[in-house]
Design a protein around this motif. Structure first.
Motif, PDB file in Angstrom:
ATOM      1  N   VAL A 170       0.839  -1.212   0.000  1.00 45.81           N
ATOM      2  CA  VAL A 170       0.000   0.000   0.000  1.00 45.81           C
ATOM      3  C   VAL A 170       0.868   1.254   0.000  1.00 45.81           C
ATOM      4  CG1 VAL A 170      -1.669   1.337   1.345  1.00 45.81           C
ATOM      5  CG2 VAL A 170      -1.987  -1.130   1.058  1.00 45.81           C
ATOM      6  N   LEU A 171       1.920   1.260   0.794  1.00 42.34           N
ATOM      7  CA  LEU A 171       2.813   2.424   0.851  1.00 42.34           C
ATOM      8  C   LEU A 171       3.476   2.682  -0.500  1.00 42.34           C
ATOM      9  CD1 LEU A 171       4.505   1.923   4.347  1.00 42.34           C
ATOM     10  CD2 LEU A 171       2.818   3.660   3.714  1.00 42.34           C
ATOM     11  N   LEU A 172       3.889   1.627  -1.170  1.00 43.44           N
ATOM     12  CA  LEU A 172       4.524   1.784  -2.479  1.00 43.44           C
ATOM     13  C   LEU A 172       3.531   2.261  -3.534  1.00 43.44           C
ATOM     14  CD1 LEU A 172       6.852  -1.351  -2.540  1.00 43.44           C
ATOM     15  CD2 LEU A 172       7.582   1.034  -2.526  1.00 43.44           C
ATOM     16  N   ILE A 173       2.311   1.761  -3.474  1.00 38.86           N
ATOM     17  CA  ILE A 173       1.287   2.215  -4.415  1.00 38.86           C
ATOM     18  C   ILE A 173       0.973   3.691  -4.193  1.00 38.86           C
ATOM     19  CG2 ILE A 173      -1.150   1.982  -5.046  1.00 38.86           C
ATOM     20  CD1 ILE A 173      -0.839  -1.055  -4.531  1.00 38.86           C
ATOM     21  N   LEU A 174       0.885   4.105  -2.931  1.00 35.91           N
ATOM     22  CA  LEU A 174       0.662   5.523  -2.631  1.00 35.91           C
ATOM     23  C   LEU A 174       1.825   6.375  -3.116  1.00 35.91           C
ATOM     24  CD1 LEU A 174      -0.874   5.354   0.966  1.00 35.91           C
ATOM     25  CD2 LEU A 174      -2.039   5.985  -1.155  1.00 35.91           C
TER      26      LEU A 174
ATOM     27  N   LEU B 263      -1.170   4.130 -10.612  1.00 36.49           N
ATOM     28  CA  LEU B 263      -1.778   3.026  -9.874  1.00 36.49           C
ATOM     29  C   LEU B 263      -1.569   1.702 -10.604  1.00 36.49           C
ATOM     30  CD1 LEU B 263      -3.641   1.825  -7.669  1.00 36.49           C
ATOM     31  CD2 LEU B 263      -5.585   2.487  -9.113  1.00 36.49           C
ATOM     32  N   LEU B 264      -1.888   1.684 -11.900  1.00 32.19           N
ATOM     33  CA  LEU B 264      -1.752   0.452 -12.679  1.00 32.19           C
ATOM     34  C   LEU B 264      -0.294   0.019 -12.782  1.00 32.19           C
ATOM     35  CD1 LEU B 264      -4.293   1.154 -15.578  1.00 32.19           C
ATOM     36  CD2 LEU B 264      -4.620  -0.274 -13.551  1.00 32.19           C
ATOM     37  N   PHE B 265       0.609   0.991 -12.894  1.00 33.84           N
ATOM     38  CA  PHE B 265       2.035   0.679 -12.977  1.00 33.84           C
ATOM     39  C   PHE B 265       2.496  -0.038 -11.712  1.00 33.84           C
ATOM     40  CE2 PHE B 265       6.364   2.038 -11.814  1.00 33.84           C
ATOM     41  CZ  PHE B 265       7.082   1.481 -12.873  1.00 33.84           C
ATOM     42  N   ALA B 266       2.140   0.492 -10.552  1.00 33.56           N
ATOM     43  CA  ALA B 266       2.560  -0.116  -9.284  1.00 33.56           C
ATOM     44  C   ALA B 266       1.964  -1.505  -9.111  1.00 33.56           C
ATOM     45  CB  ALA B 266       2.161   0.791  -8.113  1.00 33.56           C
ATOM     46  N   VAL B 267       0.676  -1.644  -9.420  1.00 37.83           N
ATOM     47  CA  VAL B 267       0.011  -2.941  -9.285  1.00 37.83           C
ATOM     48  C   VAL B 267       0.642  -3.963 -10.231  1.00 37.83           C
ATOM     49  CG1 VAL B 267      -2.166  -4.161  -9.677  1.00 37.83           C
ATOM     50  CG2 VAL B 267      -2.157  -1.984  -8.453  1.00 37.83           C
ATOM     51  N   PHE B 268       0.921  -3.543 -11.453  1.00 38.80           N
ATOM     52  CA  PHE B 268       1.536  -4.439 -12.432  1.00 38.80           C
ATOM     53  C   PHE B 268       2.904  -4.924 -11.951  1.00 38.80           C
ATOM     54  CE2 PHE B 268       4.380  -5.279 -15.964  1.00 38.80           C
ATOM     55  CZ  PHE B 268       3.630  -6.103 -16.787  1.00 38.80           C
ATOM     56  N   ILE B 269       3.750  -3.996 -11.525  1.00 44.93           N
ATOM     57  CA  ILE B 269       5.108  -4.353 -11.111  1.00 44.93           C
ATOM     58  C   ILE B 269       5.092  -5.271  -9.890  1.00 44.93           C
ATOM     59  CG2 ILE B 269       7.298  -3.461 -10.223  1.00 44.93           C
ATOM     60  CD1 ILE B 269       6.888  -2.999 -13.204  1.00 44.93           C
ATOM     61  N   LEU B 270       4.177  -5.042  -8.981  1.00 47.91           N
ATOM     62  CA  LEU B 270       4.131  -5.854  -7.765  1.00 47.91           C
ATOM     63  C   LEU B 270       3.631  -7.271  -8.023  1.00 47.91           C
ATOM     64  CD1 LEU B 270       2.732  -3.280  -5.177  1.00 47.91           C
ATOM     65  CD2 LEU B 270       5.009  -4.324  -5.146  1.00 47.91           C
ATOM     66  N   PHE B 271       2.592  -7.411  -8.829  1.00 49.64           N
ATOM     67  CA  PHE B 271       1.876  -8.683  -8.875  1.00 49.64           C
ATOM     68  C   PHE B 271       2.095  -9.528 -10.137  1.00 49.64           C
ATOM     69  CE2 PHE B 271      -0.738  -5.827  -6.171  1.00 49.64           C
ATOM     70  CZ  PHE B 271      -0.504  -6.483  -4.970  1.00 49.64           C
ATOM     71  N   ILE B 272       2.263  -8.912 -11.287  1.00 50.00           N
ATOM     72  CA  ILE B 272       2.397  -9.697 -12.518  1.00 50.00           C
ATOM     73  C   ILE B 272       3.727 -10.450 -12.592  1.00 50.00           C
ATOM     74  CG2 ILE B 272       2.381  -9.634 -15.041  1.00 50.00           C
ATOM     75  CD1 ILE B 272      -0.338  -9.191 -13.641  1.00 50.00           C
ATOM     76  N   PRO B 273       4.867  -9.803 -12.363  1.00 49.43           N
ATOM     77  CA  PRO B 273       6.118 -10.570 -12.369  1.00 49.43           C
ATOM     78  C   PRO B 273       6.140 -11.642 -11.278  1.00 49.43           C
ATOM     79  CG  PRO B 273       6.570  -8.223 -12.537  1.00 49.43           C
ATOM     80  CD  PRO B 273       5.126  -8.364 -12.187  1.00 49.43           C
ATOM     81  N   SER B 274       5.547 -11.343 -10.127  1.00 54.62           N
ATOM     82  CA  SER B 274       5.497 -12.335  -9.043  1.00 54.62           C
ATOM     83  C   SER B 274       4.734 -13.578  -9.487  1.00 54.62           C
ATOM     84  CB  SER B 274       4.831 -11.725  -7.806  1.00 54.62           C
ATOM     85  OG  SER B 274       5.524 -10.585  -7.359  1.00 54.62           O
ATOM     86  N   LEU B 275       3.625 -13.373 -10.183  1.00 49.94           N
ATOM     87  CA  LEU B 275       2.850 -14.497 -10.702  1.00 49.94           C
ATOM     88  C   LEU B 275       3.638 -15.264 -11.748  1.00 49.94           C
ATOM     89  CD1 LEU B 275       0.198 -16.079 -10.911  1.00 49.94           C
ATOM     90  CD2 LEU B 275      -0.586 -14.367 -12.564  1.00 49.94           C
ATOM     91  N   TYR B 276       4.292 -14.528 -12.635  1.00 52.23           N
ATOM     92  CA  TYR B 276       5.104 -15.141 -13.698  1.00 52.23           C
ATOM     93  C   TYR B 276       6.193 -16.031 -13.116  1.00 52.23           C
ATOM     94  CZ  TYR B 276       8.808 -15.191 -17.289  1.00 52.23           C
ATOM     95  OH  TYR B 276       9.810 -15.558 -18.159  1.00 52.23           O
TER      96      TYR B 276
ATOM     97  N   LYS C 243       4.222 -15.050  -2.084  1.00 49.02           N
ATOM     98  CA  LYS C 243       4.439 -13.934  -1.167  1.00 49.02           C
ATOM     99  C   LYS C 243       5.919 -13.547  -1.086  1.00 49.02           C
ATOM    100  CE  LYS C 243       1.775 -13.530   2.408  1.00 49.02           C
ATOM    101  NZ  LYS C 243       1.123 -13.680   3.737  1.00 49.02           N
ATOM    102  N   LYS C 244       6.799 -14.513  -1.183  1.00 47.77           N
ATOM    103  CA  LYS C 244       8.234 -14.208  -1.164  1.00 47.77           C
ATOM    104  C   LYS C 244       8.653 -13.477  -2.432  1.00 47.77           C
ATOM    105  CE  LYS C 244       9.641 -17.887   2.001  1.00 47.77           C
ATOM    106  NZ  LYS C 244      10.553 -19.012   2.256  1.00 47.77           N
ATOM    107  N   LEU C 245       7.985 -13.774  -3.537  1.00 46.22           N
ATOM    108  CA  LEU C 245       8.281 -13.069  -4.783  1.00 46.22           C
ATOM    109  C   LEU C 245       7.732 -11.645  -4.747  1.00 46.22           C
ATOM    110  CD1 LEU C 245       7.595 -15.985  -7.257  1.00 46.22           C
ATOM    111  CD2 LEU C 245       9.797 -14.893  -6.859  1.00 46.22           C
ATOM    112  N   ILE C 246       6.657 -11.433  -4.002  1.00 45.20           N
ATOM    113  CA  ILE C 246       6.142 -10.074  -3.818  1.00 45.20           C
ATOM    114  C   ILE C 246       7.198  -9.196  -3.152  1.00 45.20           C
ATOM    115  CG2 ILE C 246       4.482  -8.671  -2.514  1.00 45.20           C
ATOM    116  CD1 ILE C 246       3.156  -9.859  -4.864  1.00 45.20           C
ATOM    117  N   ILE C 247       7.914  -9.753  -2.183  1.00 47.00           N
ATOM    118  CA  ILE C 247       8.984  -8.994  -1.509  1.00 47.00           C
ATOM    119  C   ILE C 247      10.040  -8.571  -2.517  1.00 47.00           C
ATOM    120  CG2 ILE C 247      10.841  -9.134   0.192  1.00 47.00           C
ATOM    121  CD1 ILE C 247       9.062 -10.958   1.824  1.00 47.00           C
TER     122      ILE C 247
END
Length: 225
Positions: A35-39, A86-99, A109-113
């Motif tokens: 949340v802090l990074l998205i803000l 907003l979309l940039f932050a969400v993309f960077i946090l979650f899409i590569p982690s899923l990939y 969750k470790k990839l989210i870090i």
């Protein structure tokens, strides 16, 4: 073992935190940092829009518009940049982690870090764009830390300049960091890890170039006369 997520401490004591993340059975404060990074992304992109970065295409039409119409254009431009942040932050946090989670045995969750560090570094890079644009008039794709400025000497094709402009020293550091992080948490062969990371970034650079090209097109389409 419980790992308490702390982005700044991770950056300044990477070896120690890589070991802790590897051994962690549970991780705390992941969403708080997200949340802090998205803000932070929203604030940064909003500030860049406030300074007028990227509004060069609106300037030629400014004199032909009344004050109300021009203020409306600036409002929609700001709103668009906030949505993009907003979309940039969400993309960077979650899409590569899923990939990477699909290609490795590393918990999501470790990839989210890992991607929190990546997003923070990318936001630092964008913060550096601000004085370059304000004081030197340089767009992001011809930043001195990117390869776009070199590409501009060899071609005038915008898409290619955007593509190489997306490749920067920050991006090279991120590639090194991701390979190191993933290698620390998995037994997958080194060459495969490099392949996974480079393939993702290649498509990321392609996407960035496409979005930059479409961004110019859409601004002309929506705000052009």
């Amino acid at each position: 073992m419980t790992y308490h997520n702390n982005l700044l401490r991770f950056l300044f004591s990477m070896d120690d935190h890589l070991i802790r993340v590897k051994e962690a059975e549970s991780i705390k404060r992941v969403w708080k940092v997200n949340v802090l990074l998205i803000l932070l992304s929203l604030i940064l992109y909003g500030y860049m829009a406030y300074l007028g970065m990227g509004t060069n295409l609106l300037s030629p039409q400014a004199q032909s518009l009344d004050l109300r119409a021009y203020e409306q254009q600036k409002f929609w431009f700001l709103a668009g940049r906030l949505i993009f942040g907003l979309l940039f932050a969400v993309f960077i946090l979650f899409i590569p982690s899923l990939y990477f989670s699909l290609l490795t045995d590393i918990p999501y969750k470790k990839l989210i870090i890992m991607q929190q560090v990546v997003l923070f570094v990318l936001l630092v890079e964008r913060a550096i764009w601000i004085p370059l644009a304000v004081f030197n008039g340089l767009d992001w794709y011809v930043s001195p830390v990117s390869f776009g400025i070199i590409a501009s000497y060899f071609t005038e094709i915008p898409w290619l300049i955007y593509f190489f402009g997306a490749i920067s020293l920050f991006q090279l550091w991120i590639i090194w960091f991701q390979v190191r992080y993933i290698r620390n948490l998995t037994e997958i062969k080194k060459q495969w890890v490099w392949g996974y990371v480079l393939l993702f970034h290649f498509f990321f650079w392609l996407l960035t170039a496409l979005l930059a090209y479409m961004d110019q097109y859409m601004i002309n389409r929506w705000f052009g006369q």
